[in-house]
Structure formats: structure tokens, C-alpha cells
Scaffold this motif. Structure first.
Motif, mmCIF file in Angstrom:
data_model
loop_
_atom_site.group_PDB
_atom_site.id
_atom_site.type_symbol
_atom_site.label_atom_id
_atom_site.label_comp_id
_atom_site.label_asym_id
_atom_site.label_seq_id
_atom_site.Cartn_x
_atom_site.Cartn_y
_atom_site.Cartn_z
ATOM 1 N N HIS A 67 44.646 66.710 -1.023
ATOM 2 C CA HIS A 67 45.009 67.646 0.045
ATOM 3 C C HIS A 67 46.503 67.980 -0.060
ATOM 4 N N PRO A 68 46.881 69.252 -0.169
ATOM 5 C CA PRO A 68 48.298 69.594 -0.402
ATOM 6 C C PRO A 68 49.225 69.149 0.732
ATOM 7 N N THR A 69 48.748 69.264 1.988
ATOM 8 C CA THR A 69 49.592 68.836 3.109
ATOM 9 C C THR A 69 49.773 67.325 3.101
ATOM 10 N N TYR A 70 48.731 66.599 2.716
ATOM 11 C CA TYR A 70 48.853 65.137 2.605
ATOM 12 C C TYR A 70 49.883 64.769 1.550
ATOM 13 N N ARG A 71 49.850 65.446 0.424
ATOM 14 C CA ARG A 71 50.817 65.154 -0.645
ATOM 15 C C ARG A 71 52.236 65.480 -0.187
ATOM 16 N N GLU A 121 55.353 62.863 0.286
ATOM 17 C CA GLU A 121 56.685 63.025 -0.324
ATOM 18 C C GLU A 121 57.786 62.914 0.724
ATOM 19 N N LEU A 122 57.588 63.572 1.862
ATOM 20 C CA LEU A 122 58.574 63.478 2.942
ATOM 21 C C LEU A 122 58.689 62.039 3.424
ATOM 22 N N ARG A 125 42.524 62.839 8.098
ATOM 23 C CA ARG A 125 42.589 63.781 6.977
ATOM 24 C C ARG A 125 43.553 63.309 5.893
ATOM 25 N N PHE A 126 44.505 62.446 6.282
ATOM 26 C CA PHE A 126 45.569 62.066 5.351
ATOM 27 C C PHE A 126 45.420 60.608 4.938
ATOM 28 N N THR A 127 44.354 60.352 4.206
ATOM 29 C CA THR A 127 44.108 59.017 3.674
ATOM 30 C C THR A 127 43.986 59.112 2.162
ATOM 31 N N VAL A 161 52.907 58.437 5.311
ATOM 32 C CA VAL A 161 52.584 59.516 6.245
ATOM 33 C C VAL A 161 53.152 59.206 7.627
ATOM 34 N N ALA A 162 53.122 57.929 8.018
ATOM 35 C CA ALA A 162 53.686 57.536 9.315
ATOM 36 C C ALA A 162 55.189 57.789 9.364
#
Length: 972
Positions: free
Chosen positions: A838-842, A846-847, A830-832, A752-753
Motif C-alpha cells: 500500500h503506497p500510503t503505508y510505505r 518512511e516518515l 490497513r497499515f500492517t 506507523v505509530a
């Protein structure tokens, strides 16, 4: 003046037009450069420079090249009649008029109606006022006159604001507020509400709930305060915290009630956040303590049995061959009593038996102690969720609330008690029971524990949020509310295309090129080996040692001989004399009566006492004529978080300005970040036990650029996200430095980072401890055969479809980070892994995989990149090592439980240490600028040159020994 300019900016703002060059015909050539620099400076800033020192070298060189003359303007007399005539000629040429009464009224209206409501405070409004004057072609008056206009405007803004807030407070609430300010110990008073929560305990919980109930009783006008800018709220809150109840009572009613209204509004959010933190820690502590107790019991006589499979195979074979024989005759000859006993214990330590023992301890601890405080927390706050998937948890909380007075020991399934999403599948056998009639049931205490564990997981990732909280507020409020209407602006601000196909194609192409380049380099890369095995497929040789710099110690010796045992306090004073950073410290009161020279002296002593951790009492014992009460007054009303950050920024920018490029190189855009643990008192919610370093304490996260200038610092919990701290430092530092590369260690990176760093426009460059386990992703299906040399570390293709679906949402969260609508840690919460659905986390994951693959390819291919990252992180390690030298008081421990005081200690340390870097930079430049040293120093010496040295510094003070003076002790 801005120090770093790119070619596009130079061409746009510093290029001379034909009409401007025509103005030079009536002037001697020796004035051409100074005249042109003043002209372009005014066109850009809307004000004239005071002297040549305000000009950056890059634009000065650019203008002198256009004029084809030397860039030396030191002979120009800036206060002469000729200089005044030049400035007037520039104003006439640009059609600039003087500020009249109408313009003054319009400027005041702008400040009151548009500037101050945005959270821009009086010291920051000067730039906006100059910009408005510049845009309206009005000559900026003297700075003192402009500051008076701003002060008048700010006073009008505050008066209107206070009247509006006071009007919304009822008469009954005003009576309660006045009673609270009496500071009567028999009831809830101002001092009690101001106090921070202690460590996790029943007493702490009850006190925080009492505060919350009192504030709820006041019915503060939330609508008026909700629309108030957070910066204004923070400034007023800081002012209130610096005053006693007696001082607040002296304010006129309009100001008093408005101040207290804002204080109670912000305090309510803080108390709710504190209760949530207490709840999360309580639930976590239940599990951790239970596991420790069970583990300790098992390990007292636990012995691991090796070769279990062989042993069990032999026992099975013997049992089948002798089915009717006694166990003692068949099994014991193969495995004795002790071995079998050890097998049973090992099974219990890892199977259902172990889980049952842990749950039994949790149940015992919760039922006998924690159950007295948890329901009180749950009853005092309101939980919500925007996701129907988590509705069962809210239903379960309501169920418990509705049955809180029931004495029923068991809940039956036919009572429609929420089970799905509450009881984890792995706990079914332990939690779910069956009665004599075959009906499924669950013990009440067991059910409460399951609800709390499920609640904790969703609170941490903000899938469940809390009304009235700040950190745990509705996650939709973290996003910019005007994103849909200003989508084009936000995309442009990030420098990202709105065309998702173009965005994806660019990353695909970069991935392919990086993979192709690494694949091609594998045969000739002697430091890298890719191994075909289940794990640890990458073998990377350590970096070779660089040549030892031969003259650095000699240079340090020269500095010690010129400035032997220089007082650290003198270094702080010298930095202020040259930079004037104490001007950033303004009183939080409405007026300032203290003489500025005397204030400067007291500020330096107080900052030194805080930054070295010696404390104000010990500093007041020196021979400087300032007593403890005077230092305490300065600390209370002048030293606060915003002022310290402004002072640090001012010193950092001064370092960038004084650096000699021939010694330090051109301006850098690289920064390294890392954290260091400091011991601290533990009667607060910030201090935690550190898993890696051991001991209780807090973490300080530093951002240090390549030449040892720390541009940002943060106080964090030991368990807080280093990724969030890294992003906050890149975005929130207020220096002139632009960060292009950010070096971190393994803990400062994640997928995510990598995604957010790419979207925010900087390169995340970690030093990976677990490099052997890394994998490379491929851009598309079927491309793996194109990279045969990389086959041991290649994995699946990137899911571009998911990125395309969530593209707009990813940009919204990135915009929230950049615009500061929420704290980075609140967004990244939110992104742990606890919220992996969570779709945005996934999509971010991927990005991040794609961006990380590009980085890994370069990292594995280029030894110089690995060395660059390693050198950058060595700089921040060196900064960490100097902390203990400066922060020596009280054993280097943050000796306070108040969060505000902890933050001030850290920022004061930052300020003192960066002042040391500033003065050392001047010392080093003075020593090695001579021709003798220019001949001596080698490229290795310049590479190893650092201004963070302290062998010549004495931080402890002056030691005096008078053999004729004795202590006044009466002999026994």
C-alpha cells in the motif's frame, strides 16, 4: 473551568483593556479583582461563575498582576446585592440583552435543525446553547430554564426523527416487527436477535446467519438511517438494549417502529462484523490447530542433530572414496541408524514434508467439519474491493458460488479458474497436481482452502471489504468525505503546513541535528557503546538506582492512623459528595421518576458492585435497605458506557483542580499507557488466548498521567493493536489534560505509530526492549561520513520522494483519526505488514523511520530521558497492580459473555479506582501540608509521592460475628 492556560491564551482572553479598567473607578479596591474576573469569565464562557472555586489559579494570578493587588478573592460575597449589581453592570457594559420569545424560538430552531442532528445529545447541548446566546449578546437564563428549553427542543427533534423513520417502514415489515416483539420461542424473537454470538462453532454461525436473514427480510429504510449521526444511533441502540420486548411494545407506534428500525439497522452491521470475525477465526484456527498436531507428532521422538554440516561432509567424502561399497559399510560407521533417523525427521519438520503434513491436517479438518459452516457465511455476505489487484479473490469467490452444486472433485486450469493471487507460490508443489495426460489441476477442497486463506489476509487489512458491515466497511468511508473542500481547515486543525517541501525540510533539519548531537556525545557517553557486528550493535547500560525515599512509608503510616481501614464504598461516596459524578447518570427512558437522593444511593451501590466485581446480588445483601431488583433497575436504565465515561472525566478533572502545586508540581502534559490481561468467560468473540501471559481473557488498556490519574480505559482483544489503543486514548479522553508526551512499552510503538504521533502533534516515547537491534536512518545520501561515531548503527537514507507523493493521503488518514470518522483500529488495520505494498503505508513507514531516528538519538544520548520514560511506565504498572486489589470479586475474572457488560465492568473499575486516587490526594495533602511534614519531606520523597495507595483501605465490607446467632439448619 479550564485548568491549563498557555501565555498566548492568557494574553488573548484575560488581558484587561483601558475601557474595562475604567469601570473600576467607582468601586472599592477590595472588589476590583472579583469584578474583573467575573467580567473576563463572562467574556470567555458567556455565563457568570457561581463562586471563586470556579476560577483557575493561572488566570487569577494573571489578572491580579495586571491590577497589582493580591490574588485573594475569598472575602467577596457572591450572593450579595453588590455582587448582583456588579453582574448587571457587566451585562450593560457588554450590551447583553435578555432572552425574549423570539430569541427562544430561534434557539429552539438552532438546536433542532443544527445541533442535535450532529449527534450532540441533550446534556452536551447546554454548552452550545450558552455559546449561541453569548455570540448573539443575549443573557443566559438560569440553568434550570435553559435545560427546559433544551429538553423541549430535543423532544421535538426526536419526534420529527421518529416520524421520518417510521414512515419509511412498510406495513408488512411492521407486522413482522410486532410478531418479533411477542418473544415467541418458536420463531425469531427480540431476545434472540439481541443476543451476542458465542465462540466459534457451527451453532454460532447458523444462529448469526438466521438473525441476518430475518433482518434482511424487513427491508429497513437504509437511506434515512445511513445519514443519521452515529452518536444518535448509539444512544437509541443503548436505550433499546436496556428495555424488554414487553416495554418496547408499550411505546406508541411511531416511537416503537422507529426504535426497532434503528435497532435492526445497527444490529445488522454488528451481525455482519461478527460473521467476519467468526470467518477470520475459523480460517486462522485451521492453520494453527494443524501445525500444533503435526508439531506434536514430530516432537514425540524428535532429536536435534548437531554438527550436521561436518557429518554430511564426512558421509559425502566416504561415499566418493568408496562408490561401489554397501551403505552399511561406508555410511553407518560415520553416522549410526539412530543419527540418520533423527536427520530424516529434522528434515521433514522443516522442509516440504512438514508443509505437506500441515496441509493434510488442514484439509482433513476443513473437509470433515468447517466446510459445513464456511460456505454459509460466504453466501450470506457480499465482498467488495476498491483495488483491481485483489480482483482474483473476488473472482474465485464467484467461481465457488457458481459451482457450489457441482460434484466435480478437481478443477482444471483450462476452465479459467483463478489461480494467480489465490495459491501462494510456496504452496504450488503441494496444491497443484498433474493428471495422467499432463493437464494441471487442483483439488476442489484444496482450492477452497487457498481462497479462504487469501481472503482472510485481505479482510484483515481491509483491501477487501463487506457491504453492510461497520468495522469491515468500505475503507473510503473511514476518511472525511469533505476533505477536498475543507483541506485548508483540516491542515490548520492539525497544525501542519500544506507546503510539502517545508514539511520535509523541517524533519530533515531535526534529523541532522539529532544525529549530530548524538555523534558528538559518543566519546563522553559512558552508558552507551556501539559495536561493529552483524546484529545487536547497541549496548546500553541499565539505569542506576535512585535514592530510596525515606519518609513515604512514614507518611503512609500516618494516613493509616488517621483513616484506619477506610471502607472503599465510603471513599466512593465521599468522592461523589464532593464532585457529584452520579449526576452524569441520566435515565435512558423518556422520563425519570426516581427521587435523586435515593437514585444516588442506588447508583453508588451498583457502581461499587460492578467496579469491585462482587456483583449486584452480593451488594444487595448489605444493611442499606436496597434490594437486588432495585439495583438491577438502576444498572439497566442508568449505567451505560457514555455516562460512565462522563463520570470518569468529571472525577479526573476534579483531581487536576484540587492538586496543590507545591506538593504535586505544576500541571503535567505527560501520560503513560499499557495493557493488563484479565481472565474472562470465553463464550464470546472478545475473549482470546493470550500468547505471552497464557490463559483466556481480555486486555484492558489504561492511559495514566504522571501522578496516577487514569484518564482513559479501553476493553480490547488480546490480539488487538496496542498502537491503535494508544492513539485512541490520546485523542478520545475527555479530560482537560493536553497530552504532549506519550510513554509506551515496545508493543505500543511502531514506525506507523511514530508517523501518526508526529502528524497528530504529540511525542511518542517508547521504552524499547529490543534497543540493541535498532538502526538510525540518515536524512540524505552522502551524509553518513558526517557521523563517523555512529557508523555501526547507520543505515540507508529516507525516501522523501515517497513521502511527498503520499503527503495528502497521510493527512487524510490523520484527519480521520482526529475527527473520529472511524475507529483507530479500523484505520490502522490497513497499515500492517500484510499490506506492505500500500503506497500510503510505505510513506507512513518512511516518515515513521525519520521521526523514530530523531527519538532514538535523544534516547541514546540522554540518560534523563530514559529515566523519565521508565518512571512514567512505572506509574501505569502501579495502576495495574491496584486493579487486582479493587477488582477482587469472582477471582478477578470478567464473569460475563456479553460485550456490553464486560465494558461496563471495566469502566466501573476505572471509576472506583480513580475515586480512590481523588480521596487519597485530599488525604495526603491534609497530612503533609503541616509545617512539621514540610520540614521532613525531601526531594526524593516528593518524587516518589503517589496518591495510588491502598494499605489504609478495606474493599471487602464489614465483618460481624454474633456468637448468639445461629444458622437455621435442621440437624440430621
Amino acid at each position: 473551568m479550564k485548568q491549563f492556560w498557555d501565555d498566548e491564551e492568557l494574553g488573548k482572553y484575560w488581558s484587561l483593556t483601558y475601557q474595562e479598567l475604567e469601570l473600576l473607578k467607582t468601586k472599592p479596591q477590595k472588589h476590583h479583582l472579583a469584578f474583573c474576573m467575573q467580567l473576563k469569565y463572562y467574556q470567555y464562557y458567556g455565563a457568570f461563575s457561581e463562586n471563586e472555586k470556579e476560577f483557575s489559579h493561572t488566570p487569577l494570578q494573571y489578572v491580579s498582576d495586571q491590577l497589582d493587588i493580591s490574588d485573594n478573592i475569598f472575602s467577596y460575597e457572591w450572593e450579595s446585592r453588590t455582587a448582583r449589581r456588579h453582574r448587571q453592570e457587566i451585562l450593560t457594559f457588554l450590551n447583553i440583552r435578555k432572552l425574549d420569545s423570539k430569541g427562544r424560538i430561534n434557539l429552539i430552531s438552532l438546536l433542532v435543525d443544527e445541533i442535535f442532528p450532529k449527534g450532540i445529545l441533550a446534556p452536551e447541548a447546554l454548552e452550545y446553547a450558552i455559546q449561541w446566546l453569548h455570540e448573539n449578546k443575549i443573557q443566559s437564563p438560569a440553568v434550570s430554564q435553559l435545560e427546559r428549553i433544551i429538553a423541549t427542543s430535543y423532544s421535538k427533534f426526536r419526534e420529527a426523527l421518529f416520524r421520518k423513520i417510521t414512515k419509511g417502514i412498510s406495513h408488512d415489515s411492521k407486522i413482522i416487527i410486532d410478531h418479533c416483539l411477542e418473544d415467541n420461542t418458536d420463531s425469531v424473537n427480540f431476545s434472540f436477535i439481541k443476543s451476542d454470538p458465542g465462540r466459534v462453532s457451527l451453532d454460532s454461525v447458523l444462529k448469526e446467519i438466521e438473525k441476518l436473514e430475518f433482518i434482511n427480510l424487513l427491508r429497513i429504510p437504509e437511506q434515512e438511517l445511513y445519514s443519521l449521526n452515529p452518536k444518535i444511533m448509539a444512544q437509541i441502540r443503548s436505550r433499546i438494549l436496556s428495555e424488554t420486548a414487553w416495554e418496547i411494545k408499550r411505546h406508541p407506534p411511531t416511537i416503537r417502529y422507529a426504535l426497532m428500525g434503528i435497532f435492526f439497522y445497527t444490529r445488522r452491521s454488528e451481525i455482519i462484523d461478527g460473521l467476519i470475525e467468526l470467518l477470520i477465526q475459523i480460517i486462522h484456527r485451521l492453520s494453527v490447530k494443524a501445525e500444533k498436531k503435526v508439531f506434536k507428532i514430530l516432537m514425540q521422538d524428535f532429536r536435534k542433530v548437531y554438527g550436521k554440516n561436518t557429518l554430511l561432509g564426512r558421509i559425502a567424502e566416504a561415499s566418493l572414496n568408496n562408490p561401489d561399497s554397501p551403505v552399511r559399510e561406508v555410511v553407518y560407521p560415520i553416522a549410526g541408524v539412530q543419527t540418520l533417523s533423527n536427520l530424516v525427521k529434522e528434515y521433514k519438520s522443516s522442509g516440504k514434508g512438514y508443509q505437506k503434513d500441515v496441509h493434510r491436517k488442514i484439509r482433513s479438518s476443513y473437509g470433515s467439519h468447517y466446510r459445513r459452516m464456511v460456505p454459509k457465511i460466504l453466501n450470506s455476505i457480499t465482498f467488495c474491493s476498491n483495488n483491481v489487484m485483489h480482483q482474483p479473490i473476488l473472482d474465485a469467490l464467484r467461481w465457488l458460488e457458481n459451482h457450489k452444486n457441482s460434484n466435480t472433485q478437481y478443477y482444471y486450469f483450462y476452465d479459467n479458474i483463478p489461480i494467480e493471487g489465490i495459491v501462494r507460490p510456496k504452496d504450488y508443489e503441494i496444491i497443484i497436481e498433474t493428471d495422467d495426460k499432463g493437464e494441471k489441476r487442483i483439488n476442489r477442497i484444496n482450492y477452497e482452502i487457498c481462497v479462504l486463506q487469501a481472503l482472510r489476509e485481505k479482510l484483515r487489512c481491509k483491501e477487501i471489504w463487506v457491504q453492510g458491515a461497520d468495522k469491515y466497511r468500505n475503507p473510503d468511508q473511514d476518511l472525511p468525505q469533505d476533505f477536498n473542500t475543507n483541506r485548508e481547515f483540516y491542515y490548520k486543525d492539525l497544525g501542519i503546513t500544506q507546503d510539502i517541501r517545508e514539511f520535509i525540510d523541517t524533519i530533515k533539519e531535526n534529523m541532522y541535528q539529532a544525529l549530530y548531537s548524538l555523534d558528538k556525545s559518543i566519546p563522553d557517553n559512558k552508558q552507551l557503546r556501539l559495536l561493529s557486528r552483524n546484529k545487536n550493535n547497541i549496548s546500553l547500560s541499565p539505569l542506576t538506582e535512585q535514592p530510596e525515599p525515606g519518609n513515604i512509608n512514614k507518611m503512609k503510616g500516618q494516613i493509616q492512623s488517621v483513616w484506619p481501614m477506610t471502607s472503599l464504598l465510603d471513599i466512593l461516596k465521599e468522592a461523589d459528595m464532593r464532585i457529584g459524578f452520579t449526576e452524569c447518570f441520566k435515565t435512558q427512558r423518556s422520563s425519570e421518576r426516581l427521587n435523586r437522593d435515593e437514585l444516588q444511593k442506588r447508583l453508588l451501590l451498583a457502581l461499587y458492585g460492578l467496579g469491585t466485581n462482587t456483583g449486584l446480588k452480593r451488594i444487595s445483601a448489605g444493611r442499606h435497605g436496597v434490594n437486588y431488583k432495585e439495583l438491577l433497575h438502576v444498572r439497566k436504565f442508568y449505567i451505560y458506557k457514555t455516562a460512565l465515561r462522563e463520570a470518569i472525566s468529571k472525577v479526573a478533572n476534579a483531581i487536576f483542580k484540587i492538586r496543590n502545586p507545591s506538593i504535586w508540581g505544576e500541571g503535567t502534559t505527560t501520560c503513560a499507557s499499557d495493557s493488563k490481561k484479565f481472565g474472562s468467560w470465553d463464550q464470546n468473540l472478545m475473549t482470546e488466548w493470550h500468547i505471552r501471559y497464557g490463559g483466556r481473557g481480555v486486555m484492558i488498556y489504561w492511559h495514566v498521567e504522571k501522578k496516577s490519574t487514569c484518564i482513559y480505559s479501553q476493553l480490547k482483544r488480546c490480539s488487538s493493536s496496542e498502537v491503535a489503543s494508544m492513539i485512541e486514548g490520546v485523542l478520545r479522553h475527555c479530560t482537560e489534560m493536553s497530552i504532549d508526551k506519550q510513554y509506551v512499552d515496545t508493543h505500543g510503538q511502531s514506525e506507523v505509530a511514530f508517523a501518526f504521533s508526529y502528524l497528530l502533534g504529540f511525542n511518542l516515547m517508547p521504552r524499547l526492549k529490543n534497543i540493541a537491534k535498532q538502526k538510525l536512518y540518515i536524512p540524505d545520501i552522502g551524509l553518513a561520513d558526517n557521523f563517523q561515531n555512529l557508523s555501526p548503527i547507520l543505515t540507508r537514507p529516507i525516501n522523501w520522494e515517497l513521502i511527498a507523493q503520499q503527503y495528502d493521503q497521510m493527512i487524510q488518514y490523520t484527519t480521520a483519526l482526529k475527527q473520529g470518522t472511524a475507529d483507530p483500529e479500523a484505520i490502522l488495520r490497513r497499515f500492517t505488514k500484510g499490506n506492505i505494498t500500500h503506497p500510503t503505508y510505505r510513506a507512513l513507514s518512511e516518515l515513521g523511520k525519520a521521526v523514530k531516528t530523531i527519538f532514538l538519538c535523544k534516547y541514546l544520548e540522554k540518560e534523563e530521558l530514559r529515566r523519565e520514560i521508565h518512571e512514567g511506565l512505572n506509574v501505569v504498572e502501579n495502576w495495574n497492580s491496584a486493579n487486582s486489589f479493587i477488582f477482587f470479586g469472582k477471582g478477578g475474572e470478567v464473569a460475563t459473555n456479553r460485550l456490553e457488560d464486560q465494558e461496563l465492568s471495566v469502566l466501573s473499575l476505572h471509576l472506583v479506582q480513580i475515586c480512590l486516587v481523588y480521596v487519597n490526594t485530599l488525604m495526603i495533602q491534609q497530612v503533609i501540608s503541616t509545617e512539621e511534614w514540610k520540614q521532613i519531606l525531601t526531594p526524593e520523597d516528593y518524587r516518589a509521592l503517589s496518591p495510588l495507595i491502598y494499605a489504609h483501605v478495606n474493599p471487602y465490607g464489614v465483618f460481624e460475628l454474633d456468637m448468639n446467632e445461629r444458622l437455621s439448619i435442621v440437624a440430621s
